[in-house]
Every structure is written in C-alpha cells, then in structure tokens.
Motif scaffolding. Structure first.
Motif, PDB file in Angstrom:
ATOM      1  N   ILE A  73       0.836  -1.204   0.000  1.00 56.34           N
ATOM      2  CA  ILE A  73       0.000   0.000   0.000  1.00 56.34           C
ATOM      3  C   ILE A  73       0.870   1.254   0.000  1.00 56.34           C
ATOM      4  O   ILE A  73       0.608   2.220  -0.720  1.00 56.34           O
ATOM      5  N   GLU A  74       1.929   1.227   0.816  1.00 61.14           N
ATOM      6  CA  GLU A  74       2.840   2.379   0.872  1.00 61.14           C
ATOM      7  C   GLU A  74       3.537   2.596  -0.469  1.00 61.14           C
ATOM      8  O   GLU A  74       3.737   3.738  -0.905  1.00 61.14           O
ATOM      9  N   LYS A  75       3.893   1.507  -1.149  1.00 58.36           N
ATOM     10  CA  LYS A  75       4.538   1.622  -2.463  1.00 58.36           C
ATOM     11  C   LYS A  75       3.572   2.203  -3.496  1.00 58.36           C
ATOM     12  O   LYS A  75       3.958   3.003  -4.350  1.00 58.36           O
ATOM     13  N   LEU A  76       2.306   1.796  -3.405  1.00 59.02           N
ATOM     14  CA  LEU A  76       1.300   2.338  -4.319  1.00 59.02           C
ATOM     15  C   LEU A  76       1.103   3.835  -4.082  1.00 59.02           C
ATOM     16  O   LEU A  76       0.939   4.608  -5.028  1.00 59.02           O
ATOM     17  N   LEU A  77       1.111   4.241  -2.830  1.00 62.97           N
ATOM     18  CA  LEU A  77       0.963   5.665  -2.500  1.00 62.97           C
ATOM     19  C   LEU A  77       2.154   6.467  -3.025  1.00 62.97           C
ATOM     20  O   LEU A  77       1.990   7.556  -3.581  1.00 62.97           O
ATOM     21  N   ASP A  78       3.367   5.926  -2.844  1.00 63.37           N
ATOM     22  CA  ASP A  78       4.566   6.598  -3.341  1.00 63.37           C
ATOM     23  C   ASP A  78       4.521   6.732  -4.860  1.00 63.37           C
ATOM     24  O   ASP A  78       4.859   7.781  -5.413  1.00 63.37           O
ATOM     25  N   GLY A  79       4.092   5.647  -5.521  1.00 68.83           N
ATOM     26  CA  GLY A  79       4.013   5.666  -6.981  1.00 68.83           C
ATOM     27  C   GLY A  79       2.991   6.661  -7.490  1.00 68.83           C
ATOM     28  O   GLY A  79       3.244   7.387  -8.459  1.00 68.83           O
ATOM     29  N   SER A  80       1.844   6.721  -6.816  1.00 69.99           N
ATOM     30  CA  SER A  80       0.782   7.631  -7.270  1.00 69.99           C
ATOM     31  C   SER A  80       1.184   9.088  -7.120  1.00 69.99           C
ATOM     32  O   SER A  80       0.890   9.919  -7.994  1.00 69.99           O
ATOM     33  N   ILE A  81       1.879   9.422  -6.035  1.00 71.40           N
ATOM     34  CA  ILE A  81       2.283  10.821  -5.840  1.00 71.40           C
ATOM     35  C   ILE A  81       3.394  11.199  -6.829  1.00 71.40           C
ATOM     36  O   ILE A  81       3.454  12.336  -7.311  1.00 71.40           O
ATOM     37  N   MET A  82       4.250  10.231  -7.181  1.00 72.14           N
ATOM     38  CA  MET A  82       5.299  10.505  -8.162  1.00 72.14           C
ATOM     39  C   MET A  82       4.680  10.798  -9.530  1.00 72.14           C
ATOM     40  O   MET A  82       5.096  11.740 -10.226  1.00 72.14           O
ATOM     41  N   ILE A  83       3.664  10.030  -9.916  1.00 77.03           N
ATOM     42  CA  ILE A  83       3.018  10.251 -11.216  1.00 77.03           C
ATOM     43  C   ILE A  83       2.251  11.571 -11.222  1.00 77.03           C
ATOM     44  O   ILE A  83       2.243  12.291 -12.226  1.00 77.03           O
ATOM     45  N   LEU A  84       1.633  11.915 -10.103  1.00 76.87           N
ATOM     46  CA  LEU A  84       0.953  13.221 -10.012  1.00 76.87           C
ATOM     47  C   LEU A  84       1.962  14.360 -10.155  1.00 76.87           C
ATOM     48  O   LEU A  84       1.660  15.393 -10.757  1.00 76.87           O
ATOM     49  N   ASP A  85       3.160  14.164  -9.604  1.00 79.22           N
ATOM     50  CA  ASP A  85       4.228  15.166  -9.764  1.00 79.22           C
ATOM     51  C   ASP A  85       4.606  15.313 -11.238  1.00 79.22           C
ATOM     52  O   ASP A  85       4.842  16.430 -11.724  1.00 79.22           O
ATOM     53  N   LEU A  86       4.669  14.191 -11.959  1.00 78.23           N
ATOM     54  CA  LEU A  86       4.981  14.233 -13.390  1.00 78.23           C
ATOM     55  C   LEU A  86       3.892  14.980 -14.153  1.00 78.23           C
ATOM     56  O   LEU A  86       4.185  15.745 -15.079  1.00 78.23           O
ATOM     57  N   CYS A  87       2.641  14.773 -13.766  1.00 74.85           N
ATOM     58  CA  CYS A  87       1.525  15.503 -14.383  1.00 74.85           C
ATOM     59  C   CYS A  87       1.705  17.001 -14.200  1.00 74.85           C
ATOM     60  O   CYS A  87       1.518  17.785 -15.145  1.00 74.85           O
ATOM     61  N   GLY A 154       1.490  -2.590 -10.244  1.00 74.79           N
ATOM     62  CA  GLY A 154       2.865  -2.285 -10.636  1.00 74.79           C
ATOM     63  C   GLY A 154       3.008  -2.112 -12.128  1.00 74.79           C
ATOM     64  O   GLY A 154       3.737  -1.238 -12.601  1.00 74.79           O
ATOM     65  N   ASP A 155       2.294  -2.954 -12.895  1.00 69.19           N
ATOM     66  CA  ASP A 155       2.319  -2.838 -14.357  1.00 69.19           C
ATOM     67  C   ASP A 155       1.744  -1.494 -14.801  1.00 69.19           C
ATOM     68  O   ASP A 155       2.271  -0.851 -15.706  1.00 69.19           O
ATOM     69  N   ALA A 156       0.644  -1.090 -14.162  1.00 65.18           N
ATOM     70  CA  ALA A 156      -0.002   0.186 -14.504  1.00 65.18           C
ATOM     71  C   ALA A 156       0.944   1.350 -14.230  1.00 65.18           C
ATOM     72  O   ALA A 156       1.040   2.296 -15.028  1.00 65.18           O
ATOM     73  N   GLU A 157       1.655   1.290 -13.110  1.00 64.44           N
ATOM     74  CA  GLU A 157       2.603   2.355 -12.774  1.00 64.44           C
ATOM     75  C   GLU A 157       3.721   2.430 -13.803  1.00 64.44           C
ATOM     76  O   GLU A 157       4.086   3.517 -14.267  1.00 64.44           O
ATOM     77  N   ALA A 158       4.259   1.261 -14.183  1.00 65.56           N
ATOM     78  CA  ALA A 158       5.359   1.222 -15.154  1.00 65.56           C
ATOM     79  C   ALA A 158       4.912   1.769 -16.511  1.00 65.56           C
ATOM     80  O   ALA A 158       5.642   2.525 -17.171  1.00 65.56           O
ATOM     81  N   ILE A 159       3.711   1.400 -16.952  1.00 65.40           N
ATOM     82  CA  ILE A 159       3.192   1.866 -18.240  1.00 65.40           C
ATOM     83  C   ILE A 159       2.929   3.373 -18.209  1.00 65.40           C
ATOM     84  O   ILE A 159       3.172   4.084 -19.186  1.00 65.40           O
ATOM     85  N   THR A 160       2.443   3.874 -17.071  1.00 60.90           N
ATOM     86  CA  THR A 160       2.175   5.312 -16.943  1.00 60.90           C
ATOM     87  C   THR A 160       3.478   6.108 -16.991  1.00 60.90           C
ATOM     88  O   THR A 160       3.561   7.141 -17.666  1.00 60.90           O
ATOM     89  N   ILE A 161       4.499   5.613 -16.309  1.00 56.40           N
ATOM     90  CA  ILE A 161       5.804   6.279 -16.333  1.00 56.40           C
ATOM     91  C   ILE A 161       6.383   6.256 -17.740  1.00 56.40           C
ATOM     92  O   ILE A 161       6.964   7.236 -18.210  1.00 56.40           O
ATOM     93  N   SER A 162       6.194   5.128 -18.434  1.00 58.17           N
ATOM     94  CA  SER A 162       6.664   5.011 -19.813  1.00 58.17           C
ATOM     95  C   SER A 162       6.006   6.057 -20.715  1.00 58.17           C
ATOM     96  O   SER A 162       6.657   6.637 -21.598  1.00 58.17           O
ATOM     97  N   LEU A 163       4.710   6.313 -20.485  1.00 62.53           N
ATOM     98  CA  LEU A 163       4.009   7.337 -21.265  1.00 62.53           C
ATOM     99  C   LEU A 163       4.622   8.717 -21.036  1.00 62.53           C
ATOM    100  O   LEU A 163       4.829   9.481 -21.978  1.00 62.53           O
TER     101      LEU A 163
END
Length: 250
Positions: A73-87, A154-163
C-alpha cells in the motif's frame, strides 16, 4: 453385488474476477500502443485515465484490499504521488510554452511589436524546458525499482511512467533532427527524413529559428496540440487523485 462408486474431487483454478480481467485487457492494449505523435499520446493519456478508473474500482473489492500488505500500500501511494508530480511538471511546461505562443500570435495578428525578441524569448524558454525534461527522464530511469511485485498495479505504474517518458521526449524533440540544420545544404535526403520524423514542437522550433515563413496558423496548430495534451493530462490527474484516495481508504 453393489458397486461402490468413488467420487473424484477435481480441483479447478479459481476464476479471475471480471474487473481484474478488464484491467488486464486494458494493460495489454496499452503495452501494444506507441506514442509517436500528439494524437497517439493523447489517446494513450485517455486510455491511462480509463485504466486508473478501473484500478480504482478494483481496489474497492474487499478481496483485493485484503490481498495487499501494508508495504505494498505504501509503495502504491509513493508511486501515485510521483506520477501526479509528473503531471504537474508537464502541465507547468505546457502552460509556459502556450503563454509564449499567445504573445507571438498577438504580434503576428497585429503586425506590430518586436517579433524577433518574443521568438527569442520563446526559444530560450524551450531550451530551459528541454534541459528540465532531460533531468526528469534521467531521474525516472534511476528511480525505478522492482523490489516487490504489485501485479497489475505495478504494471499500470510502469506503463504510466513510460508514457511520461514518451511525452517529455516528444516535447523535447528528436535528437537526430536537432543537428539537421548543419548538414541541410549538403544532404537533402536527411532533410526529408527529419521532416518526416519531426513533430509539432520541433517543426515550430525550426520555423521560429528562421522566421521567414512564420504564419499565425502554424502557431495556432502548435497551441491546439498543447491544449489537447493539457486536457489529457488534466483528466488523467483527476483519475489518479481518485485512485490515490481509494488507496488511502484501505
């Protein structure tokens, strides 16, 4: 004589939940897509928005909530905030470019003002943004880790970062064509190849550098491209926020 019947117990694998199967289909579709133009990038942004809405629905299933550990859960939260930062980084950059384009359009329409100075200002801003994009791309490559599998999340996070890697590269322009002007007079074939590979951003960079055939319509086309990408990122951001709230509610 009575014949004793022996009932054999067949063990079947548990069926995948329909929502999980739907997410798998979306991931497969995104893996097969390429972001080589503004339209394909916008389409992938739209697909990613749909994906995160599906993930948010999946997270609300009790069986999925129970399967996630505190560390996951903590990893998912970290990943989501990182992608929001990219946005936010992408939105700020696009907004800055659009502001410069509006000033240039104004001068072209009124046929009044220092066009050369405004173009120089825009290109300087582009140069700064390109350096920023390169730093972001470098941090994405060094920051990714796969310590613990998070399956579809995890796959969704990797694909989003790739985008976003594709998006920042797209906005930076093709490295191969950046040096074209040095050899353009000697090799016309290279010119044709680079023009085919160039995107809206690199084409306008070239137009601004020459300023000979600069048209309001060309500037408007780039502005329209920027607005389409902005809309896609804004919609994705909203889906990501809902997704993050669902993670926090577990």
């Amino acid at each position: 004589m009575a014949v004793s019947s022996h009932v054999r117990s067949n063990s079947f694998p548990s069926r995948q939940h329909p929502q999980a199967a739907h997410v798998d289909e979306q991931l497969t579709r995104l893996r097969s897509s390429e972001a080589a133009s503004s339209s394909s990038i916008c389409q992938r942004l739209s697909n990613l928005q749909d994906l995160h809405e599906s993930l948010e629905t999946l997270l609300r299933l009790p069986v999925k909530q129970q399967a996630l550990s505190q560390k996951q859960i903590e990893k998912l939260l970290d990943g989501s905030i990182m992608i929001l930062d990219l946005c936010n980084i992408a939105k700020d950059a696009l907004s800055q470019m659009k502001e410069g384009l509006m000033e240039i359009q104004s001068i072209l329409r009124r046929k009044r003002g220092d066009l050369s100075a405004e173009v120089k200002k825009y290109l300087a801003s582009r140069k700064f943004l390109k350096k920023s994009f390169q730093k972001v791309l470098k941090s994405l490559k060094t920051g990714q880790n796969n310590e613990e599998s998070l399956a579809v999340f995890g796959d969704a996070e990797a694909i989003t970062i790739s985008l976003f890697e594709s998006l920042f590269s797209f906005m930076s322009g093709s490295k191969a064509c950046a040096k074209w002007s040095l050899v353009s007079k000697m090799m016309s074939q290279n010119k044709a190849i680079c023009e085919a590979e160039a995107n809206e951003f690199t084409r306008m960079d070239s137009e601004f550098q020459s300023q000979k055939s600069l048209k309001v319509e060309d500037v408007q086309n780039l502005e329209s491209c920027i607005e389409d990408i902005e809309d896609g990122i804004e919609s994705l951001s909203k889906s990501l926020i809902k997704y993050r709230v669902s993670i926090l509610n577990i």
